[in-house]
Design a protein around this motif. Structure first.
Motif: not given
Length: 198
Positions: A108-116, A126-138
């Motif tokens: 992963n060099a990009g975004t991993v996003e959990a909306q649900a 593996t996660h490299s520079d600039g990678a984003v981990w983000t999750a919405a509420s819940g």
């Protein structure tokens, strides 16, 4: 059905919505599915990536709209590569999407996003520079099994849960966590090598 040889590039819209059949990338000589458009994973059947040099390259949006897994099966190492311009998103499904089963690894060099629901990592990642981990509420991203290797700066501003329950190492040069929002939840697991700065 399976992509078994060569490179297939999507620049439009592909919907994974077929019911009971298995599909994915399965190769004995090397096969790559490259997404430069949008993949909508609508049904709950897994997408398989397995055997020698089977590879998915996501340079745009891979949107999981169910509780479907990304799954290895057998053979030599296979890879799901989420590039710097790529987003792996779970936008629907209240259950778990698991990145699971040998020999699959996640780069992963990009975004991993959990909306649900939950994105669960049960394979090495593996996660490299600039990678984003983000999750919405819940919603949740959870690193559980296989080990997490990071380099450069990893960021996120989760309103939900980004949870580490696995061993962490850094590559040469170390790594930085820079999380805002509700932050990163380090539940268990050990930092085992390198320099990690928060």
């Amino acid at each position: 059905g399976y992509l078994t040889d060569g490179t297939l590039t999507n620049t439009g819209l592909v919907r994974l919505d077929g019911g009971g059949g298995s599909r994915g990338v399965r190769s004995t000589t090397g096969a790559t599915f490259r997404n430069e458009g949008t993949v909508e994973h609508v049904d709950a059947q897994p997408f398989y990536i397995f055997s020698a040099d089977a590879r998915v390259e996501n340079a745009a949006l891979w949107d999981i709209q169910s509780d479907a897994d990304l799954r290895g099966f057998n053979g030599d190492m296979s890879v799901f590569s989420n590039e710097a311009t790529g987003t792996l998103r779970k936008s629907a499904g209240a259950g778990v999407t698991d990145i699971v089963a040998s020999p699959l690894v996640f780069e992963n060099a990009g975004t991993v996003e959990a909306q649900a629901g939950e994105i669960l990592f049960s394979r090495p990642s593996t996660h490299s520079d600039g990678a984003v981990w983000t999750a919405a509420s819940g919603a949740t991203i959870r690193f559980s099994t296989g080990g997490v290797t990071i380099s450069g700066e990893i960021t996120g501003a989760p309103a939900g849960t980004v949870q580490l329950s696995d061993a962490v190492t850094t590559s040469a040069g170390g790594a930085t966590w820079n999380f805002s929002g509700v932050g990163l939840r380090w539940q268990n697991g050990y930092f085992t090598d390198g320099t990690l700065t928060n």
